[in-house]
Design a protein around this motif. Sequence first.
Motif: not given
Length: 738
Positions: A341-343, A408-409, A413-416, A419-422
């Motif tokens: 997902q992130k990369l 919204q939830q 969660i996606a933003r969290k 953020t956690t992955a970063e």
Amino acid sequence: MLLGWVVTHREILRLRVYRIPMGGASLLVRALFRSTSRFNSEKSYHRILFSLSPEKVVIPCTTMSEELKYIVNELNRNPFNKNYNLISFDSLNSEQLLQVLNDVLAEVDPRNKVDIRGEDPEQTTVRILEMLRVLKFKPGQEMSAAVFCQRLVQGDKHLIHPILEWLLKNMEDLKMRAYLAQYLVKVEVPLEILSDRDVSAFYEEYEKLIEDFKLVHKDSQVLKNSGYSTSELRADIDAMEHEKDIVIKRIERMQQKVENIHNKEAMLEAAHALRLEREREKSLGNQKQEQQASLTHTEQQVQRLQQQLKEMQQAASGATAEGLLQRLEEETNVNTYIVKQKLPKEIGIRNNDLEILRLVLSEPVMSRGDLDALNSKIHSVNSEITQMVEHHLAANNPADDKLAPFRQQAAIIARKKETTAEHLTELRNKLSAAEEELQEKKSQLKEFAGETVLRGEEFKRYVTKLRGRSSLYKRQRTELSALKAEAGVLTRTVEILRARDEAVLRGLAMEEAQHGVSGFRVTEERMEQVSGEKANVDHEKGQTLEEMSSLVLELTQRIATKKAQLAPIIKELRPLRESCQVLTAEYEQKKHVYDTTAAGLESATAKLEQEVQNLKEEIRASESKYHLLEAESVISQVKLDQIAEEMQRYVGNTAGSDKTKSLRDRLTQKINELEKLSRQLKDDQHIVKENQANRSKQMKLWTDLQKLLECKKRCLEEERQNTGTVHREKGAETLVLQ
């Protein structure tokens, strides 16, 4: 009026022509000789060449190109020493130019050192062409090989001059290329001869030797460019020879000391055995140190491995299979999210940015107006997007959307997760940086202290030791600062004392010079030095007096024996010495006479050489004057011939034909015709002046009439464009509108 032509000869076949009066030719020649008088000192001969026509004089030009100047300067230097100047070199014929080219090629390769006058021209051409081919001279793409060979055979200076310039500018490189060509240019052997087995074997060996020569030459160049100086090597060799002489003298002195010892051999053997045992002891000590260092290294490695084992046991003491699996699942989930997902998302963003940058690069350079237009377009698009969003929100009521809270939830969660992955990526980067820094510190520690890693009590003792050394270092640094300050004071004192000593020595030298005892102080210092050395020698002699007494007795006996043997020889030598003294005196007398005669001959030779030089200068001046007078006489003779011919025509002109008319008659007839033409032109001018006013007025009337007609024509064209018909009847015009 008779006119002569003076033609200035240019270097590249360009002629510039000046017209001067015929009577001024002699003055021009004198002026040219005066302007070129500086070339007479350069042993150059300026000749004036006359063409078949007596009105043409060809004079060599003193202005040459930079190429010719460079060639002449290089040929006048070592090793050529040609003593050319610009005029003499430019006037060389084809054979002489080829000889100069051959001399330059001989400097590059001594095998070309031949006189081309005794060589066949075809052989000379082939040899020069082969040499230029070896040196890789390029005549230019616009010139074919046949034209190049033909111009070279003809000795064309416009071809040879560039070759000489190229050779002289690249002399050192061409010498190396010619030297290598002797060994690297392969001999061409026909294929039918190479088919022979012996010839083929010899040719393979020949090629192998060429490759060996390449390697040896490359090594030689590397050694030459390595920076080793022969002077430094010679100085080192001289120093080693000096040290060798000192060691030999010490060995001789030691041998003299031990010659009279009765058990000399036994003591030498004992000393030899002692030296061997000491060397063995030293080698055993080195081996012991190496073994101790190896043992310490092994113990430290064992301690490090035990510590790692202990840490791993502690880490695994409270761990279970479920905990390990859970931790692995968490790491797998994190890595899966990052990879899937992130990369890909970051890669897509980077690719989009890259495509945008490529599009920007592919487009032409934008001006300020283009940028303003784009900014206005962006603002308009943003405002449209805002309006569309507002319209969408107004059309769709958010309260009716039941999935909005879940969206919204999910977004939260996606933003969290992002953020956690970063944060995780940042921590991993910090961890990798810390590990790299740790490895760097470990490598630095290994360089300074080896494999030693202090722990526990050893580290405390090491810290205590460092503190003691730190205090010792501070104390010694304070002492060193004091010593440096004292050293500075002492250095200044020494400089002052040296200055005073020099002043005192100068004053003492002046006093010695005034009293006529110059060098007394130096002699006294030398005597003191010699006396000191003598005292040292006496002291050494006193220490070894007992050892030398027997040697002195033995030497005394040997001297007495040698004296007894040499007594008859000395008696025979005395008359020989007397005859030698007589011969020496006679030799000195003869040498004095020889030196006197040689000096007289040298002075006479120098005087004669000076006279010869003066006579040569007079000859050059006389030759120059002779050529000047010869030119003047030729010009005068031409004038006399023209005058005689004119008089003959004037006297013998009775028939009155145009072909036999004298110059005077022709000129008189031409003058009459020109005067008649002048009178006619004056009459025409008078008539024009009288009718100028009437004709000007008439011209003005015709101009006004032309303007009037043009105006009527323009009005007629405008009327035709309007609606209506124009009728012309008996000088009247009627416009009928419809």
